[in-house]
Design an enzyme around this catalytic site. Structure first.
Site, short mmCIF file in Angstrom:
data_model
loop_
_atom_site.label_atom_id
_atom_site.label_comp_id
_atom_site.label_asym_id
_atom_site.label_seq_id
_atom_site.Cartn_x
_atom_site.Cartn_y
_atom_site.Cartn_z
N GLU A 49 0.82 -1.22 0.00
CA GLU A 49 0.00 0.00 0.00
C GLU A 49 0.86 1.27 0.00
OE1 GLU A 49 -2.88 -0.30 3.17
OE2 GLU A 49 -4.07 -1.79 2.07
N GLU A 105 -6.56 -7.81 -1.23
CA GLU A 105 -7.18 -7.84 0.10
C GLU A 105 -8.66 -7.50 -0.01
OE1 GLU A 105 -5.40 -5.49 3.18
OE2 GLU A 105 -3.36 -6.22 2.77
#
Length: 728
Positions: free
Chosen positions: A95, A166
């Site tokens: 991320e 995710e």
């Protein structure tokens, strides 16, 4: 490098392969994951000039060293798919797009370097970067979140697939928070939507909940992790989430041929409705019919046939004709997790206690004429750092106010050995202030302040610059205000009981344990007792509902921090039960040691087991038959009566292994009101409901009952749509 015990990643990947599964190995090395310090070791902090996750040579050197080590271990064991192993993807970074801008001109070069470094290791399988829409070629940009079918802009190159690294099945929980419940219907909708839009890969985060043993949880994060996942913290099915997704997966697999080799088209079916269609040869065709309207059931026309779509739902048609699955229609059973107390640890004679020493300035060897930063002083060797000082007071029995500002997660204050107050922060409020009235002796006074962290930070840019601990200390009196911020301080890293490892069997005798309650209670007390493992195979849990805040060990293994006294807005603790894997236990005489910071009551602790004790099915005539009944029914020529009989909505009940259905609590074929949590017989009810279900299910582990009037002998109320609700 330490790959011992639970860190044995090679053994873990081999176990994945042995079970016929695939792996995406997310190497990081920064992973966040609600893991303390985002997975980075704290010693990186002490490397001169280091700036994590930026175009910084000291960090890049350490990162390449770690990533190369992991990749080479996997290669040596032939674990990449290119070598016949289970690893089909690798992830570098995590991320980074969330923080890249904060690093300004040091962000983009680091991103490019990380991609080139990873690809250069030549694993033979693709690399991915999640939440990184500008991932450099050939690294694949991936989506994280709950709604990637709606939010993901797509691959940044035509040569890359759309992947979802995710899909949050719940959300991590911090102390003071209620659990985040995400419905099976919502998860299924967004998975189906992502696949319908040419998504190639969906990874559930988490599919199996877990436990942050020891001190591994990040700042304020619970020991229990994603217990609301399809497989809960203990590995038990969380229904209907697990079963509904299993049905979804089966429906998607029925569409594989046209999805992999067919032509992809989309079409509008209404204002908020659309179809995603995959056409292969004259036979192969699959369609996903989507209703984005969150309030209305709509009827759409597709290929000259009418289809009813519930609000916010997707119907999957593996042959472009017949609906095999709808994301909003849950036919899977619901289950109830129950707790049974195996042993109450309420015998006062079996508990011993040891009071932690409250250090004074004279007891310390580490000294400084300033307030030291907490994390840089403890080096993550303990949650605790004592700040101590002494000073002269010229007034007898004077009343003062102790004022402490801090970045500690929790702060306990002692004056001349006596507790005077505590305070704590929260995930959102990070700078607690302590103000306590204190009485000082005339002459020398000793103040001892215990700064505690509940995990290290795990996210954001410039992690190496984060601070914790005490910021300012003042003593306010009637005559003066004394500021001790710049003063002679003594420090002690950790607690004496930690240093002596009193939680282990071999070192527990390093201190003198007294009979429980033999003297006045003190905050910061260690307790110990012995217990036998519960019989059977059900998961074991330690019930700490009667305790305050601290940490627990069983046979020297830390089962994690607890903070029962930190209540949610509803006035209940975020977590009271703590997972104890049976692999941690002996048959008898298991050593339980508790460090209690507050005023917990150990005689209220119990050893419990957790199991599934109830299952419930709630299916109507408008529900779809189980997806498994599609195979063999829709692909071959059968006469209509056989086909119709095979594909009928059903209530399917299944007990966990080793258990059978012993009692039917409720059964109604008709129009029962409510749901599996709260039900009643409605205006229409077949009186044969209970005996029919008992005959089909009693004494069995698995039973299946079609929602069909002939099964119940008659139609109790013609013209009324029927539902079957069974609680067993």
């Amino acid at each position: 490098f330490d790959f011992s015990g639970q860190r044995d990643i090679v053994r873990f990947i081999k176990e994945i392969q042995a079970q016929g599964l695939y792996a995406c190995i997310r190497i990081g090395p920064f992973i966040q994951g609600e893991w303390s310090y985002g997975g980075l070791p704290f010693w990186l902090h002490d490397i001169p000039g280091i700036v994590y996750r930026s175009d910084n040579e000291p960090f890049k050197y350490q990162m390449k060293k770690f990533v190369s080590k992991i990749v080479n271990m996997m290669k040596a064991e032939k674990l990449y798919a290119s070598q016949g192993g289970p690893i089909i993807l690798s992830q570098i970074e995590n991320e980074y797009g969330m923080v890249e801008a904060a690093f300004r001109d040091k962000g983009p070069p680091y991103l490019r370097w990380a991609a080139e470094m990873a690809v250069g290791l030549q694993t033979g399988v693709p690399w991915v970067m999640c939440k990184q829409n500008n991932a450099p070629d050939p690294v694949i940009n991936a989506c994280n979140g709950r709604r990637c079918g709606e939010t993901f802009p797509g691959p940044n190159s035509p040569n890359k697939p759309a992947i979802w690294t995710e899909n949050w099945t719940s959300f991590y929980q911090v102390y003071g928070d209620e659990p985040d419940i995400r419905s099976a219907e919502d998860i299924a909708f967004h998975v189906a939507l992502f696949i319908a839009k040419k998504g190639s890969y969906v990874n559930y985060y988490m599919y199996h909940g877990g436990t942050n043993f020891g001190r591994t949880a990040a700042a304020y994060v619970l020991t229990s992790y994603y217990d609301q996942a399809p497989l809960d913290e203990y590995g038990l099915f969380r229904q209907p989430k697990w079963g509904h997704l299993k049905e979804l997966h089966a429906a998607i697999k029925l569409c594989l041929n046209p999805m992999l080799s067919g032509v992809y088209t989309t079409m509008a079916l209404g204002k908020s409705q659309e179809a995603f269609v995959y056409r292969g040869n004259s036979v192969d065709c699959a369609a996903f019919l989507v209703n984005n309207d969150t309030r209305k059931t709509v009827v759409v026309t597709f290929q000259d046939s009418l289809y009813e779509l519930p609000p916010k739902s997707i119907s999957i048609l593996p042959d472009c004709k017949t609906v095999a699955f709808n994301t909003a229609k849950v036919s899977t059973q619901y289950n109830t997790r129950a707790v049974e107390t195996s042993k109450k640890l309420d015998s006062i004679v079996k508990w011993k206690e040891y009071k932690e020493t409250i250090p004074t300035f004279e007891d310390t060897s580490l000294r400084a004429n300033m307030l030291l930063e907490h994390m840089n002083t403890t080096k993550d060797n303990s949650d605790y750092l004592w700040y101590t000082f002494r000073f002269q007071n010229d007034f007898s029995d004077a009343e003062y106010v102790l004022n402490v500002t801090s970045s500690a997660h929790v702060l306990h204050a002692f004056v001349n050995g006596s507790f005077v107050g505590s305070t704590h922060g929260s995930f959102k409020t990070k700078t607690p202030i302590l103000e306590s009235k204190i009485t000082l002796n005339k002459g020398t006074n000793y103040i001892s302040l215990l700064s505690g962290t509940v995990g290290l930070p795990d996210s954001g840019a410039y992690l190496e610059r984060r601070v914790a601990g005490i910021n300012t200390v003042r003593v306010k009196g009637e005559h003066e205000i004394k500021d001790f911020t710049r003063y002679s301080w003594g420090y002690q890293v950790g607690l004496l009981g930690e240093k002596l490892q009193v939680y282990t069997d071999s070192r527990s005798n390093k201190v003198k344990w007294n009979t429980y309650g033999s003297s006045t209670h003190q905050r910061l007390t260690w307790y110990r007792t012995l217990f036998d493992a519960p019989a059977g195979k059900d998961p074991v849990t330690l019930n700490l509902e009667s305790m305050g805040k601290g940490e627990a060990w069983i046979n020297g293994q830390s089962i994690g921090r607890y903070w029962v006294s930190f209540l949610t807005p509803k006035g209940i603790p975020s977590q009271t039960r703590y997972n104890v894997p049976r692999s941690f236990l002996k048959r008898t005489d298991n050593l339980l040691v508790i460090l209690e910071e507050e005023n917990g009551y150990p005689l209220g602790i119990s050893i419990d087991t957790i199991s599934i004790t109830k299952v419930c099915g709630h299916v109507s005539e408008s529900h779809l038959p189980p997806v498994i009944s599609w195979q063999g029914q829709n692909k071959t020529e059968h006469n209509n009566s056989k086909k119709h009989h095979g594909r009928r909505p059903k209530v399917q009940l299944q007990c966990p292994p080793g258990r059978n259905i012993s009692r039917i609590l409720f059964a109604s074929y008709g129009n029962p009101t409510g749901d599996c949590e709260n039900y009643a017989i409605g205006s229409c009810h077949s009186f044969t409901s209970l005996p029919t279900i008992e005959e089909a299910c009693m004494g069995k582990r698995i039973c299946t009952i079609p929602v069909w009037r002939k099964k119940f002998g008659n139609d109790p109320c013609p013209g009324i749509p029927k539902t079957l609700l069974v609680d067993a």
